[in-house]
Scaffold this active site. Sequence first.
Site, PDB file in Angstrom:
ATOM      1  N   ASP A 545       0.870  -1.181   0.000  1.00 55.77           N
ATOM      2  CA  ASP A 545       0.000   0.000   0.000  1.00 55.77           C
ATOM      3  C   ASP A 545       0.911   1.238   0.000  1.00 55.77           C
ATOM      4  O   ASP A 545       2.140   1.123   0.094  1.00 55.77           O
ATOM      5  CB  ASP A 545      -0.838  -0.092   1.279  1.00 55.77           C
ATOM      6  CG  ASP A 545      -1.916   0.960   1.397  1.00 55.77           C
ATOM      7  OD1 ASP A 545      -2.259   1.592   0.385  1.00 55.77           O
ATOM      8  OD2 ASP A 545      -2.412   1.147   2.528  1.00 55.77           O
ATOM      9  N   GLU A 548       2.735   5.360  -3.678  1.00 54.93           N
ATOM     10  CA  GLU A 548       2.749   6.414  -4.737  1.00 54.93           C
ATOM     11  C   GLU A 548       4.070   7.145  -4.796  1.00 54.93           C
ATOM     12  O   GLU A 548       4.435   7.588  -5.890  1.00 54.93           O
ATOM     13  CB  GLU A 548       1.600   7.392  -4.484  1.00 54.93           C
ATOM     14  CG  GLU A 548       0.219   6.765  -4.621  1.00 54.93           C
ATOM     15  CD  GLU A 548      -0.152   5.837  -3.463  1.00 54.93           C
ATOM     16  OE1 GLU A 548       0.396   6.063  -2.367  1.00 54.93           O
ATOM     17  OE2 GLU A 548      -0.930   4.897  -3.653  1.00 54.93           O
ATOM     18  N   ASP A 621      -9.093   4.229  -1.574  1.00 54.40           N
ATOM     19  CA  ASP A 621     -10.011   4.572  -0.484  1.00 54.40           C
ATOM     20  C   ASP A 621     -11.322   5.159  -0.991  1.00 54.40           C
ATOM     21  O   ASP A 621     -11.571   6.365  -0.891  1.00 54.40           O
ATOM     22  CB  ASP A 621      -9.325   5.568   0.458  1.00 54.40           C
ATOM     23  CG  ASP A 621      -8.095   4.961   1.105  1.00 54.40           C
ATOM     24  OD1 ASP A 621      -7.908   3.726   0.998  1.00 54.40           O
ATOM     25  OD2 ASP A 621      -7.318   5.711   1.712  1.00 54.40           O
TER      26      ASP A 621
END
Length: 976
Positions: A545, A548, A621
């Site tokens: 996760d 980025e 999300d």
Amino acid sequence: MRHTQLGAWSWPLALLLLFATFTSTALGAKHGDFKTCSQSSFCRRLRSLSQRSTASGFHSPYSLGQGQQSDISQKDGASWTFPLNTELYPEIKFALKVDFVEKGDGIARLRVDEVDSKLPWKRYNEAAKWALVDETPVLTSIGNVRKVSSKGRTSFKYGPGHSLELVIDHSHFKITFRRDGSDIMYINERGLFHMEHFRAKDEQQPAEAVDGAAAPEGNQQVFSARPTHGDTTWFEGEPDGELWEERFSKWTDSKPKGPEAFSVDISFPGVEHIFGLAEHASPLSLPSTDGGRYSEPYRLWNVDIFEYEHDSTMALYGAIPLVHAQNGKHSVGLLSLVASETLVDVTHPKSGVQTHWMSESGIMDLLILPGPDPMALFQQYAALTGTTDLPPQWALGYHQCRWNYIDETDVLEVQRRFDEEDIPLDVTWLDIEYAEEHRYFDWDKKHFPDPQRMQNEVGSKGRKMVAIVDPHIKRTDDFRIYKDAQEKNVITKKSDGTTNFEGWCWTGSSVWVDFFNPESWSWWKDMFSFNVWKDSTKYLFIWNDMNEPSVFDGPEISMPRDNIHHGGWEHRDVHNINGMMFHRATHDALEAREEPAKRSFVLSRSFYAGSQRYGAIWTGDNLGTWEHMAGETSMLLSLNICGMTFCGADVGGFFGNPTPEMLIRWYQAGAFMPFFRAHAHIDTKRREPYLYDEPYKGIMRETIRLRYTMLPIWYTAFHEASTTGIPTMRPQYVVFPKDEKGFAVDDQYYIGGSGLLVKPVTAPAVESSEVYLSDNQPYYNYFNHHMYPASTKRRHVTVPAPLESFPLLVQGGNILPVRTRARRASTLMWRDPFTLVIALGREGTAEGELYLDDGESFDYQKGEYVWRGFKAVSTTGETTVTSFSKVEEHSNNISTVSVNDNAWASKIGDVRVEKVVVLGMQKPPSRVWVDGEPGDLYWDFEYGKASNGKSEGQASKLTIKNPDIRIIREWTIRIA
Ligand code: NOJ
């Protein structure tokens, strides 16, 4: 049953609550955290050029010199290099390299770079290295390309039968891509191509225009004035003071190389629809960005954006700079291999679709995928960037996640409750709280005293676990990962190139491994070896996760753009690939854990072109709202056409507490997403399906079981995706590329090549739903066999969708192999018998296929698999259903020909077909038997009102019971 016991968490509580509260109380995306185009100096400059360029008399200041065949690296390859000059800066030299790639039916590659710069800088040219399977795809031989030069124009004919043509206009640089003599794509037709050259900081903009005309003053006022070519101010706009240093909110980007952005316009004449540019929460057919629905360009800059909007061009977690343009006659694709921030304006003038691509740094590297249809585009894109990794079969089952299952008892209790309620479950997930102080790899032993014991217990039920490993590494000397990373010197650096960059994330003060650094790869592999990570087992897989990367105290919640990566590249150059490098490293590590290797499973949030080779991604999300649920379908379709077919969305919605009705609709949608995982934010109420009363629990159970029934179809679709690049979720335009009316349809889709058409219900209190049908085939409701007759007209049909149902239709002409027995986990289904559901088409025929292997090893690459085809044919008085080997049919393409003669096939040699259901027969048979076998089979025929095939109503149904045939064998059933 224990519920979220926040009190049980000691150390990270304060930090966690801070961010949990932060994320859950803010409603909607925080726009101020993310840049708009006008807040980026390069986007401001390049976007305003598109306005100025409409002034009459404007033309591109770029022109080409004559081309030469370059012979630098590839002997005899079809490659030409042209000097590219600009009237703006006659002393600056660019080069256009035109390559013709061998694979992919005529892919052309166009690269522009600055050459002979006096400054010691280079534009980032390595996006291809990470995105493409071969960094430098092999070129077609020069004999396959016909070059014709005339004054001011060079044209190349290439591709199958020389049907493709690239025409390069020299004097005002422009490229036209043609197929069979028709113009399909223009590059720089509007003259927006511009590459900012490297310049010294004190270099003055020329005071006088090169051709002697006085430089206009001011800015906006002169934009509409007639341009004077060679006038840099007119073309580039007034320098706005942020060429060298740029501020956003409290951050300053030092931009040591100054401006190096580039821009290019690409137009698709005669086209109304373009698709792609994942990831955005926008319709599949991309709307204009010129002030109607959207006024910001589609932004590609991977960010951690919480509570993102369901209808926006804002950047999300992943970036695939690919578009498909489509009309009723052709498809064409364009891939722009750039990893820096890229924004794309889309407009829909009458002439076609126009796009304007603006990137902050890097070379221009465009690949033209010739089509001519969507299926060809997928294969061409796959030839370049690879296909999706064939997932382990269990990864297509149901995944239960939440932030967080709090301890071992909780995890085991979840297993018990699923079993008690007879709900299938394959994977149980652990979010960040399993790790001591969010130091991934280090289990919190207070709550997970014996991780191996727990994993083995879960594994003994045929299930798996996934634990999260985020890329931020806690800066504390007693953390071995941190120590190692320091010693190996593989940490991403600050702008000085030597100091480790430090930022803030879940674990507090952190560093980030630079996965561009090859030194990090084998080290990261070791971290996952069972000898090193002693608390892991073969049942444990990984979730990457925040890659980025998410940096809580960084600009736009990410890394400063002037950070330095391996090779001296700035973060701005590589940002959109950063997440893929982490995903890749973990993927490779998991594959290396066992000998012989097993397939990996790694879920990533961030991605780039090529990420499909490393595993699954999800849409981050989302919110538990109807709008988000509705938006997921188009997002997932867009991801699918951009190569990321193994994708899903948080079922239930990450934020919020869905009502039981909404949760059921999420499950029904999720059961038809390639990756099917329920997930929820730490602040939400527990919502495992077994917690609900009837009828809700029962409906969720049936929905999850339906997924398991369909697993053979999903796995077969993934086999196809992994060998051809054709996605598992197929929007209307892909299946019916001639039906322009269906091009904007993005709320329904087909699953692989199965003919299953699904339309999730994404609104409250729905009783029925309209489904769009493009083709002249009957469609059958999977649940109740209601038949919608074939018609030459495009049409909408109304399908009942009470809470326990939703539109799931089978297109006539298809055979579905399904497994209807409910099991605890998919890994326990491998010997289960099959049912074949035959949905007869208009002509009384149908086809289907089934791919099977052991679901977890790589033995299929050695021929250890079974690939069957099924065919139903009706002639007067008789229908035959035949099973045949697909491997033989495709044997030309496959090196290892296995005709059921392999160890895996022997293992499943006695797996039966337990039932054959034929929908759409007009009258009952008098006999049903298996060719060559004595005796007749038991059958049952239910007359349906729609048995003439012409009127809507119940289809006739023939059920053949226990035909005593084997799924892997050749056989023919005769129905007379
Ligand atoms: C952000 C992810 O998107 C979400 O799924 C996860 O639960 C949290 N990080 C905590 O790890």
